[in-house]
Design a protein around this motif. Structure first.
Motif, PDB file in Angstrom:
ATOM      1  N   SER A   6      45.223  44.421  16.170  1.00  0.00           N
ATOM      2  CA  SER A   6      45.548  44.462  17.589  1.00  0.00           C
ATOM      3  C   SER A   6      44.274  44.695  18.374  1.00  0.00           C
ATOM      4  CB  SER A   6      46.537  45.577  17.855  1.00  0.00           C
ATOM      5  OG  SER A   6      45.874  46.808  17.791  1.00  0.00           O
ATOM      6  N   VAL A   7      44.362  44.394  19.656  1.00  0.00           N
ATOM      7  CA  VAL A   7      43.205  44.579  20.514  1.00  0.00           C
ATOM      8  C   VAL A   7      42.760  46.029  20.484  1.00  0.00           C
ATOM      9  CG1 VAL A   7      42.325  44.246  22.812  1.00  0.00           C
ATOM     10  CG2 VAL A   7      44.210  42.867  22.010  1.00  0.00           C
ATOM     11  N   ILE A   8      43.748  46.890  20.501  1.00  0.00           N
ATOM     12  CA  ILE A   8      43.421  48.312  20.564  1.00  0.00           C
ATOM     13  C   ILE A   8      42.684  48.746  19.303  1.00  0.00           C
ATOM     14  CG2 ILE A   8      44.431  50.602  20.661  1.00  0.00           C
ATOM     15  CD1 ILE A   8      46.464  49.465  22.558  1.00  0.00           C
ATOM     16  N   LEU A  10      40.909  46.898  17.436  1.00  0.00           N
ATOM     17  CA  LEU A  10      39.569  46.323  17.488  1.00  0.00           C
ATOM     18  C   LEU A  10      38.658  47.171  18.363  1.00  0.00           C
ATOM     19  CD1 LEU A  10      39.955  42.466  17.765  1.00  0.00           C
ATOM     20  CD2 LEU A  10      38.972  43.792  15.941  1.00  0.00           C
ATOM     21  N   SER A 176      34.803  39.350  16.544  1.00  0.00           N
ATOM     22  CA  SER A 176      35.967  39.326  17.428  1.00  0.00           C
ATOM     23  C   SER A 176      35.943  40.534  18.348  1.00  0.00           C
ATOM     24  CB  SER A 176      37.220  39.310  16.564  1.00  0.00           C
ATOM     25  OG  SER A 176      38.340  39.609  17.330  1.00  0.00           O
ATOM     26  N   ILE A 180      35.296  40.846  22.668  1.00  0.00           N
ATOM     27  CA  ILE A 180      36.160  41.501  23.649  1.00  0.00           C
ATOM     28  C   ILE A 180      35.331  42.011  24.823  1.00  0.00           C
ATOM     29  CG2 ILE A 180      37.630  43.502  24.041  1.00  0.00           C
ATOM     30  CD1 ILE A 180      38.830  43.140  21.396  1.00  0.00           C
ATOM     31  N   PHE A 187      36.692  39.456  32.885  1.00  0.00           N
ATOM     32  CA  PHE A 187      37.923  39.920  33.521  1.00  0.00           C
ATOM     33  C   PHE A 187      37.611  40.768  34.748  1.00  0.00           C
ATOM     34  CE2 PHE A 187      41.282  43.159  33.888  1.00  0.00           C
ATOM     35  CZ  PHE A 187      42.355  42.319  34.127  1.00  0.00           C
TER      36      PHE A 187
ATOM     37  N   PHE B  23      48.193  43.815  32.080  1.00  0.00           N
ATOM     38  CA  PHE B  23      47.324  42.877  31.382  1.00  0.00           C
ATOM     39  C   PHE B  23      47.163  43.274  29.916  1.00  0.00           C
ATOM     40  CE2 PHE B  23      43.146  41.318  30.092  1.00  0.00           C
ATOM     41  CZ  PHE B  23      43.318  39.979  30.380  1.00  0.00           C
ATOM     42  N   LEU B  24      46.970  44.562  29.716  1.00  0.00           N
ATOM     43  CA  LEU B  24      46.772  45.040  28.348  1.00  0.00           C
ATOM     44  C   LEU B  24      48.016  44.780  27.506  1.00  0.00           C
ATOM     45  CD1 LEU B  24      44.751  46.481  26.569  1.00  0.00           C
ATOM     46  CD2 LEU B  24      45.904  48.614  27.116  1.00  0.00           C
ATOM     47  N   ILE B  27      48.351  41.064  26.771  1.00  0.00           N
ATOM     48  CA  ILE B  27      47.384  40.638  25.755  1.00  0.00           C
ATOM     49  C   ILE B  27      47.778  41.141  24.390  1.00  0.00           C
ATOM     50  CG2 ILE B  27      45.190  41.375  24.878  1.00  0.00           C
ATOM     51  CD1 ILE B  27      44.192  39.570  26.513  1.00  0.00           C
ATOM     52  N   GLU B  28      48.179  42.386  24.376  1.00  0.00           N
ATOM     53  CA  GLU B  28      48.530  42.991  23.106  1.00  0.00           C
ATOM     54  C   GLU B  28      49.699  42.244  22.485  1.00  0.00           C
ATOM     55  OE1 GLU B  28      46.907  45.230  21.678  1.00  0.00           O
ATOM     56  OE2 GLU B  28      48.217  45.989  20.114  1.00  0.00           O
ATOM     57  N   TRP B  31      48.697  38.794  21.456  1.00  0.00           N
ATOM     58  CA  TRP B  31      47.769  38.878  20.330  1.00  0.00           C
ATOM     59  C   TRP B  31      48.541  39.024  19.034  1.00  0.00           C
ATOM     60  CZ3 TRP B  31      42.373  39.594  21.604  1.00  0.00           C
ATOM     61  CH2 TRP B  31      41.546  39.597  20.485  1.00  0.00           C
ATOM     62  N   ARG B  32      49.566  39.865  19.102  1.00  0.00           N
ATOM     63  CA  ARG B  32      50.335  40.104  17.893  1.00  0.00           C
ATOM     64  C   ARG B  32      51.048  38.855  17.425  1.00  0.00           C
ATOM     65  NH1 ARG B  32      50.768  45.279  16.021  1.00  0.00           N
ATOM     66  NH2 ARG B  32      49.948  46.678  17.557  1.00  0.00           N
ATOM     67  N   GLU B  35      48.801  36.488  16.086  1.00  0.00           N
ATOM     68  CA  GLU B  35      48.083  36.970  14.915  1.00  0.00           C
ATOM     69  C   GLU B  35      48.452  36.224  13.655  1.00  0.00           C
ATOM     70  OE1 GLU B  35      45.089  39.159  13.482  1.00  0.00           O
ATOM     71  OE2 GLU B  35      45.778  38.531  15.430  1.00  0.00           O
TER      72      GLU B  35
END
Lengths: 246, 241
Positions: A6-8, A10, A176, A180, A187, B23-24, B27-28, B31-32, B35
């Motif tokens: 996940s982004v978090i 990362l 990756s 970000i 952004f 937004f987060l 995206i999250e 993203w999943r 994935e």
């Protein structure tokens, strides 16, 4: 390989420098959005205020009455801004000067014009407040993000050098995660640039309207002061006429 | 007026934070879901790398094919030992993969690459139809095989001394037979490079290695499928001429 990258995750896995860059960018982004929304509200208000005020101003009501209404509003705690602030500055100066004996019409108009110009400067400061910040965010945050990315990629390649087996999987997460940072920079930058351009144009338009109002109002004052003076000093009438044609 | 001030600060603050949170979250979420494909793709790509690299050892190939052709193709039936699959090595039949629907062509040298390619296809097909779990399982196994193959490749590359006559474009193909302990029990020159020195150097490299302890980590079925007999390609790519 974790399926859920996940982004978090990362972000949490990033190195300190990259995290720092990301934190700066998030702060810049939040602040610039804050300012954008604030500007939208303020400019919107200034717009409607000016329209409103011009309506009242040209409705033919007594200007002294208009001035008194404004004074009452100030006593009640309302902020007077925009066109009305210009009007009040000019009108106050005008009535002060016209009360002076031996004031020449030209000087009175000039004096109130100057007072309005000062008020106009104050208005433009108020409207343009924070715009430079948006401009800075718009122009620098892509670079900050790029720095984070370069740093992160440097790191993941350095890790690759020491591992015996160079696979894509060894570098991919690092890259990756580093990318970000660039995404965050963009952004933050895109809305800031758009907002800056839009607001700068709007502020310009508003200031032009204020300018026009100042001109119109001093035209009125001029007429008024010559009329007063004409009534007061008949003998200097011809001199005054000459002055007005200058 | 103070309420007005608060409004001018609170509203933008609220909106600014809201924009970022939305937004987060977006995206999250995206993203999943994305994935699965993102992960799957790299795996497939890796697999194809494997089929190119790992089974075949890289690098040079000498001319002259002679040299030892120890054990011609039919391996000495390496001890099928615990292998569930009887898979006699003899015919090289890596034995049709039990899993695979279509039996594999018998072509021996290509069998390994082919298997991997097939597996890859299967994986991709699986990705489309099957739940995620399956592909990831399969790809884990793949990863392992790939790793082992990469280690073996590194080992061989280290031990390979190319003759001065080696040229870019030469290619020797050996078929190697292993037993589950990793010991080399058979080296067979299946395609000569045309230079006997080159061929000899390739065979010598494998002999020098002698044993690939890496394969011990693989499950027996993986071993049977990928390493009981596998093609090894020697091709110099880094020479200047």
């Amino acid at each position: 390989m974790a399926d859920e990258l996940s982004v978090i995750e990362l972000i949490m896995g990033a190195s300190f420098t990259v995290k720092l860059v990301m934190a700066i960018l998030v702060a810049a982004s939040v602040t610039s959005w804050f300012m954008i929304v604030q500007r939208v509200i303020i400019l919107q208000r200034a717009d409607t205020e000016l329209l409103d005020f011009e309506d009242r101003f040209w409705s033919g009501m007594d200007l002294a009455q208009l001035y008194r209404e404004g004074s009452n509003a100030i006593e009640e705690g309302t902020d007077i801004t925009g066109g009305e602030a210009l009007f009040r500055a000019g009108f106050k100066e005008f009535s002060k000067l016209s009360r002076q004996p031996n004031m020449d019409a030209e000087a009175i108009v000039e004096g109130s014009r100057r007072a309005m110009r000062v008020a106009l400067t104050r208005e433009s400061d108020r409207l343009e407040h924070n715009l430079p910040f948006l401009a800075s965010v718009g122009s620098t945050s892509p670079y900050i993000g790029l720095f984070g990315t370069v740093w992160g990629i440097m790191h993941s390649f350095r890790g690759l050098a020491t591992s015996s087996q160079a696979t894509l999987a060894a570098v991919a997460p690092g890259i990756s995660e580093a990318l970000i940072a660039t995404a965050m920079g963009l952004f933050a930058a895109i809305p800031a640039v758009l907002a800056y351009n839009r607001f700068a144009a709007r502020v310009d338009a508003l200031l032009n309207r204020y300018d026009a109002f100042v001109d119109e109002f001093s035209g009125l004052l001029q007429r008024q002061s010559y009329a007063q003076q004409g009534g007061r000093v008949g003998s200097r009438d011809s001199g005054v006429q000459g002055g007005s044609s200058l | 007026m103070s309420s007005d001030r608060a409004l001018i600060i609170a509203v933008p603050l609220f909106v600014a934070v809201l924009v970022h949170v939305v937004f987060l979250v977006a995206i999250e979420g995206e993203w999943r879901t994305g994935e699965a494909t993102v992960v799957a793709k790299p795996k497939v790509v890796q697999a194809s790398l494997v089929s190119l690299n790992s089974p075949k050892k890289p690098t040079p190939k000498p001319e002259r094919k002679p040299k030892k052709k120890p054990k011609p193709k039919p391996k000495p039936k390496p001890q099928p030992t615990t292998t569930p699959l009887p898979k006699p090595v003899a015919v090289e039949p890596k034995s049709p993969e039990p899993k695979r629907a279509h039996p594999e062509p018998v072509a021996e040298e290509s069998s390994q690459a082919q298997k991997l390619a097939d597996l890859q296809k299967e994986l991709m097909a699986g990705l489309e139809e099957l739940p995620q779990a399956e592909p990831s399982e399969a790809s884990d196994e793949f990863d392992e095989v790939q790793q082992v193959a990469a280690l073996m490749q590194a080992r061989i590359t280290q031990n390979w001394r190319r003759p001065p006559s080696a040229r870019n474009g030469m290619e020797a193909l050996l078929t190697i037979s292993l037993v589950p302990t990793g010991e080399v029990v058979g080296i067979n020159l299946s395609t000569s490079s045309g230079s006997s020195a080159f061929d000899r150097s390739a065979i010598a490299a494998v002999e020098r290695v002698g044993q690939f302890p890496e394969v011990a980590v693989l499950s027996i079925s993986d071993f049977e499928r990928y390493f009981r007999r596998f093609p090894l390609r020697f091709r110099p790519e880094d020479l200047r001429y």
